[in-house]
Design a protein around this motif. Sequence first.
Motif, PDB file in Angstrom:
ATOM      1  N   ALA A 448     -10.321  18.188  39.825  1.00  0.00           N
ATOM      2  CA  ALA A 448     -10.597  17.209  41.422  1.00  0.00           C
ATOM      3  C   ALA A 448     -11.145  19.074  41.985  1.00  0.00           C
ATOM      4  N   GLN A 449     -12.006  18.881  42.790  1.00  0.00           N
ATOM      5  CA  GLN A 449     -12.580  19.721  43.773  1.00  0.00           C
ATOM      6  C   GLN A 449     -12.923  19.397  45.236  1.00  0.00           C
ATOM      7  N   GLU A 450     -12.731  21.053  46.260  1.00  0.00           N
ATOM      8  CA  GLU A 450     -12.585  20.447  47.564  1.00  0.00           C
ATOM      9  C   GLU A 450     -13.198  21.435  47.753  1.00  0.00           C
ATOM     10  N   THR A 451     -14.881  21.438  48.092  1.00  0.00           N
ATOM     11  CA  THR A 451     -15.360  22.654  48.910  1.00  0.00           C
ATOM     12  C   THR A 451     -14.941  22.441  50.575  1.00  0.00           C
ATOM     13  N   VAL A 452     -14.369  24.011  50.287  1.00  0.00           N
ATOM     14  CA  VAL A 452     -13.662  24.457  51.058  1.00  0.00           C
ATOM     15  C   VAL A 452     -14.838  25.085  52.383  1.00  0.00           C
ATOM     16  N   GLU A 453     -15.749  26.019  51.826  1.00  0.00           N
ATOM     17  CA  GLU A 453     -16.907  26.478  52.755  1.00  0.00           C
ATOM     18  C   GLU A 453     -17.910  26.018  52.009  1.00  0.00           C
ATOM     19  N   ASP A 454     -19.522  26.038  52.672  1.00  0.00           N
ATOM     20  CA  ASP A 454     -20.657  26.476  51.771  1.00  0.00           C
ATOM     21  C   ASP A 454     -21.286  26.867  53.553  1.00  0.00           C
ATOM     22  N   GLU A 455     -21.093  28.056  53.626  1.00  0.00           N
ATOM     23  CA  GLU A 455     -22.093  28.250  54.042  1.00  0.00           C
ATOM     24  C   GLU A 455     -23.963  29.707  53.853  1.00  0.00           C
ATOM     25  N   VAL A 456     -25.119  29.146  54.567  1.00  0.00           N
ATOM     26  CA  VAL A 456     -25.845  29.981  54.802  1.00  0.00           C
ATOM     27  C   VAL A 456     -25.710  31.335  55.328  1.00  0.00           C
ATOM     28  N   ILE A 457     -26.284  32.406  54.586  1.00  0.00           N
ATOM     29  CA  ILE A 457     -25.662  33.841  55.335  1.00  0.00           C
ATOM     30  C   ILE A 457     -27.161  34.451  55.150  1.00  0.00           C
ATOM     31  N   GLU A 458     -27.679  34.039  54.700  1.00  0.00           N
ATOM     32  CA  GLU A 458     -29.436  34.885  54.375  1.00  0.00           C
ATOM     33  C   GLU A 458     -30.398  33.396  54.496  1.00  0.00           C
ATOM     34  N   ARG A 459     -31.641  33.725  55.549  1.00  0.00           N
ATOM     35  CA  ARG A 459     -32.940  32.562  55.067  1.00  0.00           C
ATOM     36  C   ARG A 459     -33.907  33.418  54.980  1.00  0.00           C
ATOM     37  N   ARG A 460     -34.441  32.583  53.804  1.00  0.00           N
ATOM     38  CA  ARG A 460     -34.697  33.019  52.773  1.00  0.00           C
ATOM     39  C   ARG A 460     -36.681  32.874  52.712  1.00  0.00           C
ATOM     40  N   ASP A 461     -38.106  32.912  51.936  1.00  0.00           N
ATOM     41  CA  ASP A 461     -39.186  32.011  52.538  1.00  0.00           C
ATOM     42  C   ASP A 461     -38.913  31.258  51.526  1.00  0.00           C
ATOM     43  N   TRP A 462     -38.653  30.539  50.540  1.00  0.00           N
ATOM     44  CA  TRP A 462     -38.322  29.643  49.373  1.00  0.00           C
ATOM     45  C   TRP A 462     -37.210  29.283  48.972  1.00  0.00           C
ATOM     46  N   ARG A 463     -35.654  29.774  49.170  1.00  0.00           N
ATOM     47  CA  ARG A 463     -34.467  29.232  49.076  1.00  0.00           C
ATOM     48  C   ARG A 463     -33.669  30.318  49.947  1.00  0.00           C
ATOM     49  N   ASP A 464     -33.047  29.384  50.431  1.00  0.00           N
ATOM     50  CA  ASP A 464     -31.732  30.555  51.576  1.00  0.00           C
ATOM     51  C   ASP A 464     -30.902  31.173  50.530  1.00  0.00           C
ATOM     52  N   LEU A 465     -29.962  32.082  50.449  1.00  0.00           N
ATOM     53  CA  LEU A 465     -28.794  33.101  50.138  1.00  0.00           C
ATOM     54  C   LEU A 465     -27.368  31.699  51.098  1.00  0.00           C
ATOM     55  N   HIS A 466     -26.447  31.873  49.531  1.00  0.00           N
ATOM     56  CA  HIS A 466     -25.465  30.486  50.538  1.00  0.00           C
ATOM     57  C   HIS A 466     -24.529  31.823  49.489  1.00  0.00           C
ATOM     58  N   ARG A 467     -23.083  31.286  50.072  1.00  0.00           N
ATOM     59  CA  ARG A 467     -21.419  31.941  50.243  1.00  0.00           C
ATOM     60  C   ARG A 467     -20.837  30.660  50.434  1.00  0.00           C
ATOM     61  N   ALA A 468     -19.880  30.001  49.029  1.00  0.00           N
ATOM     62  CA  ALA A 468     -19.176  29.040  49.321  1.00  0.00           C
ATOM     63  C   ALA A 468     -17.798  29.354  48.896  1.00  0.00           C
ATOM     64  N   THR A 469     -16.609  28.042  49.177  1.00  0.00           N
ATOM     65  CA  THR A 469     -15.546  28.527  48.470  1.00  0.00           C
ATOM     66  C   THR A 469     -15.037  27.341  48.033  1.00  0.00           C
ATOM     67  N   VAL A 470     -14.665  27.472  47.208  1.00  0.00           N
ATOM     68  CA  VAL A 470     -14.494  26.044  45.874  1.00  0.00           C
ATOM     69  C   VAL A 470     -12.416  26.534  45.133  1.00  0.00           C
ATOM     70  N   GLU A 471     -12.530  24.955  45.946  1.00  0.00           N
ATOM     71  CA  GLU A 471     -11.033  24.908  45.234  1.00  0.00           C
ATOM     72  C   GLU A 471     -10.690  24.251  44.403  1.00  0.00           C
ATOM     73  N   VAL A 472      -9.964  24.357  42.770  1.00  0.00           N
ATOM     74  CA  VAL A 472      -9.978  23.443  41.587  1.00  0.00           C
ATOM     75  C   VAL A 472      -8.875  23.207  41.272  1.00  0.00           C
ATOM     76  N   VAL A 473      -8.231  21.791  41.016  1.00  0.00           N
ATOM     77  CA  VAL A 473      -7.370  21.085  40.799  1.00  0.00           C
ATOM     78  C   VAL A 473      -7.135  20.827  38.756  1.00  0.00           C
ATOM     79  N   VAL A 474      -6.810  20.796  38.419  1.00  0.00           N
ATOM     80  CA  VAL A 474      -6.920  20.393  36.818  1.00  0.00           C
ATOM     81  C   VAL A 474      -5.918  20.244  37.166  1.00  0.00           C
ATOM     82  N   ARG A 475      -5.420  18.260  36.310  1.00  0.00           N
ATOM     83  CA  ARG A 475      -4.607  17.747  36.128  1.00  0.00           C
ATOM     84  C   ARG A 475      -3.780  17.506  33.995  1.00  0.00           C
ATOM     85  N   ASN A 476      -3.043  17.550  33.782  1.00  0.00           N
ATOM     86  CA  ASN A 476      -2.776  17.407  32.256  1.00  0.00           C
ATOM     87  C   ASN A 476      -1.706  16.388  32.456  1.00  0.00           C
TER      88      ASN A 476
END
Length: 535
Positions: A448-476
């Motif tokens: 299971a995963q949760e995207t804690v943060e996903d923000e655009v840190i730089e606008r570019r001509d064709w694609r934007d530069l993102h910075r994201a934080t993800v938390e992952v929980v693995v169950r066995n």
Amino acid sequence: MRRLALVAALLILPGAPARAQVEVVSPGPERAAVVVYRDRPVNTAELLERSGQPWERLDREGLALIVETRTVDLPAGEAVIRFRGVATGIAPQTAVLDGLPARVVERNTDFDLLSPGSLIERSVGEVVRVVRTNPATGERVEKAAVLRAGPAGTVLEIDGRLEALDCSGLTERIVFDRVPEGLGDQPVLSVRTRAGTGGRHTVTLAYLATGLQWSADYVARVSPDGETLDLAGWITLANFGGTGFPAAPVQVVAGNLNRDDDTAPVEPVEVRRSPACWPLDTTTGSDEIGAVVVTGRRTAVGAVAGAPAAWAAEETDVGEIVVTGSRIVRLGELGDYKIYTLPEPTDVLARQTKQVQFIERENVRFSRVYSAGVEVGNDADPVIPRLLLRLRNEEGDGLGLPLPGGGVTLMETAGGRSLFAGQARFEDKGIGLPVELSFGEAMGLTVAQETVEDEVIERRDWRDLHRATVEVVVRNDKSAPAALEIVPMEWSLGDFRIIRSDRRHVVTDGGYPAWRLTVPACGEQTLRYTIQYED
């Protein structure tokens, strides 16, 4: 007077008898060797499935080198040598003839398909038999006739009168006593030669042909202790052409062979019969193959009884599957490619597949790992990891030989029995390269995963530069610990970078980053990371 004699000589020359051109026929090779190539790994199951579809033209796919040995009686002077029995998929421009002490002046490939139309066209002026049946009384009358025109409107001369076929109101058919020269269901390669002296010679005829393919498949049996596996590899030979090669030395070449569209087989020339008798040529006319019958020993099977031979080959499934595994093939080098030689001559018959074992390795070490791909923003449903088996193609691990790409069937031992555990595919692997096999979803593991943060840190001509934080929980939920890899799916995007994480990542043998976790039985593990990527 001399001038008069010269004029007389010139007048005589056009009518002078020309020197006859001798024709020699080589009915077939005494023996033939077959080398089958491929330009990409072939899926055996898909290939056999396609062979059952009448619209597929597998006779035009694949590539093989055919090397024939023949004995030819070469006459002195100018002659035409006809090589019958060449492969139906021959690419005539690739043919090479060695061992003939004569100058080759011209080379031709004839493939006039035996059909009702071509029979009529080639028999104009010949005597045939016409069989007429009264549909009301069943009375049958047979008469000799001279074929005067056809196939677009067949005209017969019967008892000194000209009649059109199918215009009498009776059921009619033509019976031919022989097949005209040059018609058949096989191509014929002919060469025109000039030789100073005649004699019997052994020659080699080599050419490329389509219709033959090969594929590789493997069976991996995991040992009861789960530490090693036994690997058996099989080569499948498939001949979708109309020519068989009995007791032939066979080799297959692995590697992505480069080829162009010039390596194309010769297409048969087909002449269709067109009735031209009103109203048959307007509303009810049909090119009825059953109206033409050939008697005599030279009749091609299936050529006129239902469908031309070329069509019959095209619409026929692979007729037989042969499995043999008594000996292992030999491995050799062919430039940058690998060549496998079958241990003994084998029959490569028309529309047949054959399987031959080429690899047998025991106690091959491997590692079992589960892998899950995690993607920023894809938080809705838990991810089910996939089972991966990893092998190193090295002698110390039990392998260390070129592995042609193909399919792998995994068998595991449970309760003392071998059970099917999944299938995977891989590309060609050289010695020293890792082999990674994916065998389906794992049971008892969820990510299971949760995207804690996903923000655009730089606008570019064709694609934007993102910075994201993800938390992952693995169950066995398994009763034993499980090793698992978490792979950030953004790793293939531009400007990808791992900014920070609470666990150290590794670069796998496949070249992508991953975090490796060992999850205890009936337990869970947590991973948190921050990445940068372009999107």
